[in-house]
Scaffold this motif. Sequence first.
Motif, short mmCIF file in Angstrom:
data_model
loop_
_atom_site.label_atom_id
_atom_site.label_comp_id
_atom_site.label_asym_id
_atom_site.label_seq_id
_atom_site.Cartn_x
_atom_site.Cartn_y
_atom_site.Cartn_z
N UNK A 103 -17.79 -30.60 -68.02
CA UNK A 103 -16.26 -30.43 -68.19
C UNK A 103 -16.44 -28.85 -67.19
N UNK A 104 -16.73 -28.86 -66.27
CA UNK A 104 -16.11 -28.19 -65.07
C UNK A 104 -16.00 -29.18 -64.02
N UNK A 105 -16.65 -30.22 -63.89
CA UNK A 105 -16.68 -30.79 -62.79
C UNK A 105 -15.19 -31.66 -62.95
N UNK A 106 -15.32 -32.52 -64.28
CA UNK A 106 -13.99 -32.62 -64.58
C UNK A 106 -12.11 -32.25 -64.24
N UNK A 107 -12.67 -31.11 -64.53
CA UNK A 107 -11.14 -29.87 -64.50
C UNK A 107 -10.80 -29.94 -63.45
N UNK A 108 -12.15 -29.79 -62.58
CA UNK A 108 -11.78 -29.59 -61.20
C UNK A 108 -10.74 -31.10 -60.69
N UNK A 109 -11.30 -31.88 -60.88
CA UNK A 109 -11.40 -33.66 -60.49
C UNK A 109 -10.31 -34.12 -60.98
N UNK A 110 -9.37 -33.70 -62.35
CA UNK A 110 -8.47 -33.76 -62.60
C UNK A 110 -7.40 -32.96 -61.70
N UNK A 111 -7.78 -31.49 -61.63
CA UNK A 111 -6.58 -31.37 -60.74
C UNK A 111 -6.24 -31.99 -59.17
N UNK A 112 -7.55 -32.25 -59.12
CA UNK A 112 -7.28 -32.83 -57.70
C UNK A 112 -6.40 -33.55 -57.32
N UNK A 113 -6.80 -34.83 -58.19
CA UNK A 113 -6.12 -36.36 -58.86
C UNK A 113 -4.77 -36.34 -59.20
N UNK A 114 -4.11 -35.13 -59.59
CA UNK A 114 -2.75 -35.00 -60.22
C UNK A 114 -2.27 -33.56 -59.43
N UNK A 115 -2.59 -33.01 -58.06
CA UNK A 115 -2.71 -32.47 -57.31
C UNK A 115 -2.01 -30.38 -58.00
N UNK A 116 -3.06 -30.08 -58.76
CA UNK A 116 -2.77 -29.12 -59.60
C UNK A 116 -2.55 -27.63 -59.28
N UNK A 117 -2.22 -26.89 -59.37
CA UNK A 117 -2.80 -25.43 -58.15
C UNK A 117 -4.05 -25.56 -59.41
N UNK A 118 -5.53 -25.04 -58.63
CA UNK A 118 -6.20 -24.63 -59.13
C UNK A 118 -7.11 -23.92 -58.37
N UNK A 119 -7.60 -22.92 -59.19
CA UNK A 119 -8.71 -21.85 -57.52
C UNK A 119 -10.16 -21.39 -58.11
N UNK A 120 -10.91 -22.30 -57.37
CA UNK A 120 -11.97 -22.78 -58.32
C UNK A 120 -13.32 -21.31 -57.65
N UNK A 121 -14.10 -20.27 -58.85
CA UNK A 121 -15.00 -19.00 -57.60
C UNK A 121 -16.24 -18.65 -58.44
N UNK A 122 -16.96 -18.08 -58.05
CA UNK A 122 -18.03 -17.73 -57.88
C UNK A 122 -18.32 -16.53 -59.59
N UNK A 123 -19.24 -16.73 -59.87
CA UNK A 123 -19.81 -15.73 -61.29
C UNK A 123 -19.09 -14.11 -60.66
N UNK A 124 -19.48 -13.84 -59.40
CA UNK A 124 -18.99 -12.40 -58.68
C UNK A 124 -18.08 -12.78 -58.51
N UNK A 125 -17.69 -13.46 -57.98
CA UNK A 125 -15.81 -13.63 -57.41
C UNK A 125 -15.05 -13.62 -58.96
N UNK A 126 -15.29 -13.48 -59.58
CA UNK A 126 -14.61 -13.60 -61.24
C UNK A 126 -14.65 -12.35 -62.19
N UNK A 127 -15.95 -11.50 -61.50
CA UNK A 127 -16.05 -10.55 -62.45
C UNK A 127 -14.96 -9.08 -61.51
N UNK A 128 -15.51 -9.38 -59.31
CA UNK A 128 -14.68 -9.13 -59.30
C UNK A 128 -13.03 -8.77 -59.70
N UNK A 129 -12.54 -9.78 -60.08
CA UNK A 129 -11.16 -10.02 -60.53
C UNK A 129 -10.63 -9.46 -61.63
N UNK A 130 -11.60 -9.63 -62.88
CA UNK A 130 -11.53 -9.60 -64.28
C UNK A 130 -12.85 -8.37 -64.56
N UNK A 131 -12.39 -7.22 -65.17
CA UNK A 131 -13.54 -6.43 -65.18
C UNK A 131 -13.88 -6.88 -66.02
#
Length: 385
Positions: A103-131
């Motif tokens: 599912x995650x891979x397809x999210x990234x591939x569909x964003x690439x195919x249609x040039x959608x704004x998508x930011x990929x973060x690690x778990x640690x980076x997500x924890x830092x952004x969203x408490x």
Amino acid sequence: MSAVSHSRYLIIGAGSMGLSAAHYLAQQTTETIQVLDAYSPPHDQGAHHGETRLIRLAYGEGAAYVPLAKQAWALWQAMAQEAGQALLMPVGVVNCGPSDDPFVVQVQESADQYQLALETLSGDELNARYAGWQLPAEMTGCVESQAGVLRIDRIMRWLRQRVSAQAQIQLSTGAGVVRLEALDSGGVLAHCADGRQFSGDRVLLSSGQSLQPLMASVGIELPLTRVRKTFAWFECDERYTPDQFPGFSINDASGIYYGFPNIEGAGFKIGRHDGGQPLPPGEPLRAFGELEEDLAELQPVLDRYFPGVGALRHGAVCQYIRTPDEHFLIDECLPGVLVAGGFSGHGYKFASVLGHLFAHWLFDGEKSPLLAPFSAQRFSSPGFE
């Protein structure tokens, strides 16, 4: 036997798809549009009730959905402007899972195919952004800013008001269709439980759980399964307000989950997308908590990933109508009869664009190429299981 009420356009099922189609069809024709519903929309007997649904453009279920999602987003915005109220909250959506999760891979591939704004973060980076997150470092999250939450109650009430205000649309409630007859000239004759009869030349059948038995009454078997689903709201702290926390989906070893921030004090909402209890059309849904797994399948996920979420407030039940591959079923299964169902728990976000496309299809007989992947023919093709 009552007299037959005939109209050129007949819509059976006034849920999200049926009301949306009637709304857009009335913009194209001056002829009468007859709409039938077994209850009185909005109600809790279909798949359209509740306060919120997620809308996202980068699509893990397949890239074929992205053009529809982009058009749906624009149409929801236009509908909100026409309604004069906020129908869409652009709080963003984060799709989480292991980096190799399909599912995650397809999210990234569909964003690439249609040039959608998508930011990929690690778990640690997500924890830092969203408490509000407590994710393992190896988890991957795809952050989509052009995504958010649809306000379902507002949308359905506005669509009902809008449809009811148009003289050419005849909405008949309490009109539970129990049997169809195919007409030689195209279209169907619909028999209601109370004896009323309605016929139409161009018909949209979008009747949720009754779709399968109604099509069986004209000799067409559709591979649809009705599934009982649950979701719930929980106490939470300030980390989960819409300005601090997005909508989300998360895939882990225990299942696929989705959820929402605390909108207007309703609480932190979470549900499980996979699983559920199959049941036949018409069987009442058992209330939340009647089955042990209703809470048991949610609590470990809350404990694992959401440190600021507390006690259960309340839960609710709904239904999915699923196809075997969990993609939509949209086709002209009889001459003049468009069938729309099998939305498998992820269809509501497309109600605006699908209603728009169904309206065109009913009016001019032309099926949009965007609907080609959802043909019923795929279930009879070689190799399908």
